[in-house]
Enzyme design. Structure first.
Site, short mmCIF file in Angstrom:
data_model
loop_
_atom_site.label_atom_id
_atom_site.label_comp_id
_atom_site.label_asym_id
_atom_site.label_seq_id
_atom_site.Cartn_x
_atom_site.Cartn_y
_atom_site.Cartn_z
N THR A 42 0.79 -1.26 -0.12
CA THR A 42 0.04 0.07 0.07
C THR A 42 0.86 1.10 0.14
O THR A 42 1.56 1.48 1.14
CB THR A 42 -0.98 -0.03 1.30
OG1 THR A 42 -1.68 -1.04 1.27
CG2 THR A 42 -1.80 1.17 1.19
N LYS A 92 -7.06 1.93 -2.67
CA LYS A 92 -6.73 1.39 -1.69
C LYS A 92 -6.95 2.46 -0.49
O LYS A 92 -7.31 1.91 0.71
CB LYS A 92 -5.39 0.56 -1.78
CG LYS A 92 -4.56 0.13 -0.54
CD LYS A 92 -5.69 -1.05 0.13
CE LYS A 92 -5.08 -1.54 1.32
NZ LYS A 92 -5.92 -2.27 2.39
N LYS A 132 0.06 5.34 8.23
CA LYS A 132 0.69 5.54 7.13
C LYS A 132 -0.37 5.76 6.02
O LYS A 132 -0.42 6.76 5.34
CB LYS A 132 1.69 4.41 6.84
CG LYS A 132 2.28 4.37 5.48
CD LYS A 132 1.56 3.33 4.65
CE LYS A 132 1.87 1.87 4.83
NZ LYS A 132 1.19 1.11 4.01
N1 LIG Z 1 -1.30 -6.37 7.66
C1 LIG Z 1 -2.34 -6.15 6.98
O1 LIG Z 1 -3.73 -6.54 7.11
C2 LIG Z 1 -2.35 -5.64 5.45
C3 LIG Z 1 -1.45 -4.89 4.98
N2 LIG Z 1 -1.21 -4.32 3.62
C4 LIG Z 1 -0.17 -3.48 3.43
O2 LIG Z 1 0.81 -4.43 3.08
C5 LIG Z 1 2.36 -4.10 3.15
C6 LIG Z 1 2.77 -5.22 3.95
O3 LIG Z 1 2.26 -5.09 5.16
P1 LIG Z 1 2.75 -6.21 6.44
O4 LIG Z 1 2.86 -7.53 5.78
O5 LIG Z 1 1.43 -6.07 7.30
O6 LIG Z 1 3.66 -5.49 6.94
P2 LIG Z 1 4.89 -5.96 7.98
O7 LIG Z 1 5.42 -5.00 8.72
O8 LIG Z 1 4.57 -7.28 8.69
O9 LIG Z 1 6.11 -6.42 6.83
C7 LIG Z 1 6.68 -5.29 6.42
C8 LIG Z 1 7.61 -6.00 5.24
O10 LIG Z 1 8.39 -4.97 4.69
C9 LIG Z 1 9.71 -5.19 4.69
N3 LIG Z 1 10.57 -3.88 4.85
C10 LIG Z 1 10.24 -2.60 5.72
N4 LIG Z 1 11.09 -1.86 5.43
C11 LIG Z 1 12.05 -2.32 4.51
C12 LIG Z 1 13.06 -1.73 3.69
N5 LIG Z 1 13.50 -0.54 3.97
N6 LIG Z 1 13.57 -2.28 2.81
C13 LIG Z 1 12.95 -3.67 2.41
N7 LIG Z 1 12.07 -4.26 3.09
C14 LIG Z 1 11.48 -3.66 4.11
C15 LIG Z 1 10.10 -6.08 6.05
O11 LIG Z 1 11.32 -6.80 6.22
P3 LIG Z 1 11.63 -7.11 7.54
O12 LIG Z 1 11.13 -8.29 7.68
O13 LIG Z 1 13.23 -6.95 7.23
O14 LIG Z 1 11.58 -5.94 8.42
C16 LIG Z 1 8.52 -6.99 5.81
O15 LIG Z 1 9.02 -7.75 4.99
C17 LIG Z 1 1.81 -2.70 3.76
O16 LIG Z 1 2.03 -1.59 2.63
C18 LIG Z 1 0.43 -2.68 4.56
O17 LIG Z 1 0.12 -1.28 4.47
C19 LIG Z 1 -2.27 -4.59 2.94
C20 LIG Z 1 -3.51 -5.06 3.26
C21 LIG Z 1 -3.69 -5.84 4.50
O1 LIG Z 2 -4.48 -2.52 4.48
C1 LIG Z 2 -5.04 -3.46 5.37
C2 LIG Z 2 -6.45 -3.70 5.20
C3 LIG Z 2 -6.82 -4.61 6.42
C4 LIG Z 2 -8.30 -5.11 6.13
O2 LIG Z 2 -8.90 -5.01 4.78
O3 LIG Z 2 -8.77 -5.72 6.89
#
Ligand SMILES: NC(=O)C1=CN([C@@H]2O[C@H](COP(=O)(O)OP(=O)(O)OC[C@H]3O[C@@H](n4cnc5c(N)ncnc54)[C@H](OP(=O)(O)O)[C@@H]3O)[C@@H](O)[C@H]2O)C=CC1
Ligand SMILES: O=CCCC(=O)O
Length: 347
Positions: free
Chosen positions: A95, A170, A238
């Site tokens: 996102t 989104k 964010k």
């Molecule tokens: N969780 C949710 O319900 C949802 C999340 N999203 C979106 O999906 C994305 C991921 O979310 P989520 O999995 O929850 O997040 P997490 O915080 O669990 O994971 C973040 C990921 O990004 C990596 N990362 C962070 N900073 C860097 C960097 N500078 N360089 C390279 N890799 C980096 C982390 O690596 P490391 O392990 O090394 O920290 C990790 O793999 C976000 O944009 C979020 O907004 C969308 C829908 C639902």
């Molecule tokens: O970006 C996160 C969305 C979480 C949700 O749809 O429940």
């Protein structure tokens, strides 16, 4: 079909696991490389850098925390740009804002590679069960080529046209969701403070016109102060910040979203550093278990008043274990933790 997967956080891990379980060959990379090991047990290969993954795979998916991470993985040394080119596709499902997405798109397409943004609606559980809603935009050919993977990851895919439209959709959805969670949390606190049983409120809401899966799913856990992360608070903030910027660009006044953002922001910027300080205090407490000397030492370390220590020790007790508390901030908890913040600020 062979795909690369960059970013194994809450979402990326579940999504890449799903692809593996459905017969895809997956090569994974994560900034913290050790997080790849669990996927390897299920048959994944590891790429040591994003560039290595792209070199190996015709199609690479990314699921990264925020715009800075999405840009870094593409533009930095050993990044995607070093190996992307004609005949290869890059799909960013993170996102981010439309500008970030467009910047990545321009860089990828200038090498002859194809780009698709494809953020998702749905959280940890839908990611695990392949029930996400995919909001794709960009290269239509790459979209069509990606449908077998999208069919595994999601229950429905939308193709929304030019790059930026997926990101905008989104952000609009998550702006609504963040405002809803704030209103829901305020309602729970109000019901408690005014002498109602908040469990009754959950039942009443669930039978009425504003019943929804989020209130139904998160409500009971919130009342138990269980905020183990599905969608981290820091990511919701964010998204709210990026949605407000989109509102600003389009001259849309969003006072409800702005107020919700204030609560989310105070959680990640004001309370979080204090919460970390409590971790330091707790270390001291372990070293100097009792007596005035240890208290003075704690005050010296923390520079907080006793009242602050008490308030934030409460937060510390909410973490399941000392080890977990040490490595977490409030921003890492689920965005439903906004309920705790509203309770604290209204105390
Ligand atoms: N969780 C949710 O319900 C949802 C999340 N999203 C979106 O999906 C994305 C991921 O979310 P989520 O999995 O929850 O997040 P997490 O915080 O669990 O994971 C973040 C990921 O990004 C990596 N990362 C962070 N900073 C860097 C960097 N500078 N360089 C390279 N890799 C980096 C982390 O690596 P490391 O392990 O090394 O920290 C990790 O793999 C976000 O944009 C979020 O907004 C969308 C829908 C639902
Ligand atoms: O970006 C996160 C969305 C979480 C949700 O749809 O429940």
């Amino acid at each position: 079909m062979e795909v690369g997967f960059l970013g194994l956080g809450i979402m990326g891990k579940a999504m890449s696991m799903n692809l593996l379980k459905n017969g895809f060959k997956v090569t994974v990379w994560n900034r913290t490389l050790s997080k790849c090991n669990e996927l390897v047990e299920f048959g994944a290969s590891i790429g040591e850098t994003p560039a290595q993954v792209v070199k190996k795979c015709r199609l690479t998916i990314a699921m990264l925390s925020d715009p800075a991470a999405a840009l870094s993985v593409v533009f930095d040394k050993d990044g995607v740009l070093e190996q992307i080119g004609s005949g290869k596709g890059y799909i960013d499902m993170s996102t981010v804002d439309p500008e970030t997405s467009s910047k990545i798109s321009q860089a990828i397409t200038s090498t002859g590679g194809a780009f698709l943004e494809a953020p998702v609606s749905g959280s940890k559980q839908p990611a695990e069960t392949g029930q996400l809603v995919i909001l794709a935009a960009g290269d239509k050919g790459l979209y069509e080529e990606s449908i077998p993977a999208f069919d595994v990851l999601g229950k429905k895919s939308f193709f929304l046209g030019q790059v930026g439209n997926g990101a905008k959709m989104k952000l609009v959805v998550n702006m609504i969701m963040g405002s809803m969670m704030n209103a829901f949390s305020e309602g729970l606190v109000l019901s408690e403070r005014s002498g109602l049983n908040p469990h009754d409120l959950l039942d009443v809401l669930d039978l009425g016109a504003i019943a929804n899966p989020m209130f139904r799913g998160k409500g009971p856990a919130m009342l138990k102060s269980n905020h183990s992360p599905a969608f981290p608070l820091k990511h919701q903030q964010k998204d709210m910040r990026l949605a407000l910027a989109l509102g600003d660009e389009n001259a849309v006044s969003m006072p409800v979203a702005a107020a919700a953002n204030e609560v989310l922001l105070s959680a990640s910027t004001r309370i979080d550093p204090m919460y970390r300080t409590v971790m330091e205090i707790s270390f001291c407490e372990l070293s100097f278990p009792s007596g005035l000397a240890s208290h003075r030492r704690m005050l010296f370390w923390s520079r907080l008043t006793w009242i602050d220590i008490d308030a934030h020790s409460c937060q510390f007790r909410k973490a399941n274990s000392f080890k977990k508390a040490r490595s977490m901030g409030l921003g890492d908890l689920d965005f439903s933790a906004v309920y705790e913040i509203l309770k604290m600020t209204k105390d």
